[in-house]
Scaffold this active site. Sequence first.
Site, mmCIF file in Angstrom:
data_model
loop_
_atom_site.group_PDB
_atom_site.id
_atom_site.type_symbol
_atom_site.label_atom_id
_atom_site.label_comp_id
_atom_site.label_asym_id
_atom_site.label_seq_id
_atom_site.Cartn_x
_atom_site.Cartn_y
_atom_site.Cartn_z
ATOM 1 N N CYS A 95 0.835 -1.300 0.129
ATOM 2 C CA CYS A 95 0.027 -0.075 0.133
ATOM 3 C C CYS A 95 0.957 1.219 -0.069
ATOM 4 O O CYS A 95 1.818 1.414 0.948
ATOM 5 C CB CYS A 95 -0.853 -0.089 1.417
ATOM 6 S SG CYS A 95 -1.981 1.570 1.442
ATOM 7 N N CYS A 98 0.401 3.168 3.480
ATOM 8 C CA CYS A 98 0.814 2.580 4.937
ATOM 9 C C CYS A 98 2.054 1.395 4.707
ATOM 10 O O CYS A 98 2.509 1.039 5.945
ATOM 11 C CB CYS A 98 -0.273 2.195 5.746
ATOM 12 S SG CYS A 98 -0.953 0.725 5.034
ATOM 13 N N CYS A 143 -7.572 -0.731 1.887
ATOM 14 C CA CYS A 143 -6.726 -1.359 2.712
ATOM 15 C C CYS A 143 -6.949 -1.295 4.242
ATOM 16 O O CYS A 143 -7.547 -0.588 4.848
ATOM 17 C CB CYS A 143 -5.233 -0.530 2.861
ATOM 18 S SG CYS A 143 -4.028 -0.795 4.044
ATOM 19 N N CYS A 146 -4.822 1.259 6.715
ATOM 20 C CA CYS A 146 -4.888 2.647 6.838
ATOM 21 C C CYS A 146 -6.310 3.184 6.141
ATOM 22 O O CYS A 146 -6.571 4.456 5.917
ATOM 23 C CB CYS A 146 -3.893 3.266 6.025
ATOM 24 S SG CYS A 146 -3.994 3.157 4.129
ATOM 25 N N CYS A 166 -8.789 -5.159 -9.568
ATOM 26 C CA CYS A 166 -8.207 -3.983 -10.478
ATOM 27 C C CYS A 166 -7.885 -2.862 -9.700
ATOM 28 O O CYS A 166 -8.688 -2.059 -8.804
ATOM 29 C CB CYS A 166 -9.458 -3.621 -11.457
ATOM 30 S SG CYS A 166 -9.364 -2.419 -12.595
HETATM 31 ZN ZN LIG Z 1 -2.689 1.129 3.525
#
Ligand SMILES: [Zn+2]
Length: 182
Positions: A95, A98, A143, A146, A166
Amino acid sequence: MDRRTFLLAMGALPFCAHAQPKTMKDIQTLQTNWKTFLPAGLAVPSPAEPLKLSKDEWKKRLPNDLAYKVLREEATERAGASPLNAEKRPGIYACAGCGLPLFTSEMKYESGTGWPSFFTTIPGVFDTKKDFFLIYPRQEYHCKRCGGHHGHVFEDGPPPTNQRWCNNGVALKFIPKDGGKA
Ligand SMILES: [Zn+2]
């Protein structure tokens, strides 16, 4: 067989590509072995350590305006915009908000859509919700650590999962396994 014919014949063999998973057991193996795609000695966060920041703190953490708009405001990048579409090296897609590892390079496939696409994920890293931005319902995912928006999951991916995660490339950070340049 001369050398050139031999090399051409070798080129037809997928000796540097990984085998496509065929069964759900293969998928489970990909999911359990994800840490083997991390560079040696790299510490990464876990979904159990939430990262909560204010709007201003996020703006500072994500100086790229598009990354901020995608991750924090559910915008979508232009198709074909991300250099990660062409990324083929072994490694981890984390990510960009984060640092939580989300996918391995073995979970990626060429969907032809212009967005980095994956047929499965590292387990337990996303939460999903239905959104209606385009009138018909779509499965949005974000995510777990975060809350950053990453993309939408569709059911037209390759077997055996038939999933297409996607993902906006700008929401991802690629970490090459060999420790090379991201
Ligand atoms: Zn994250």
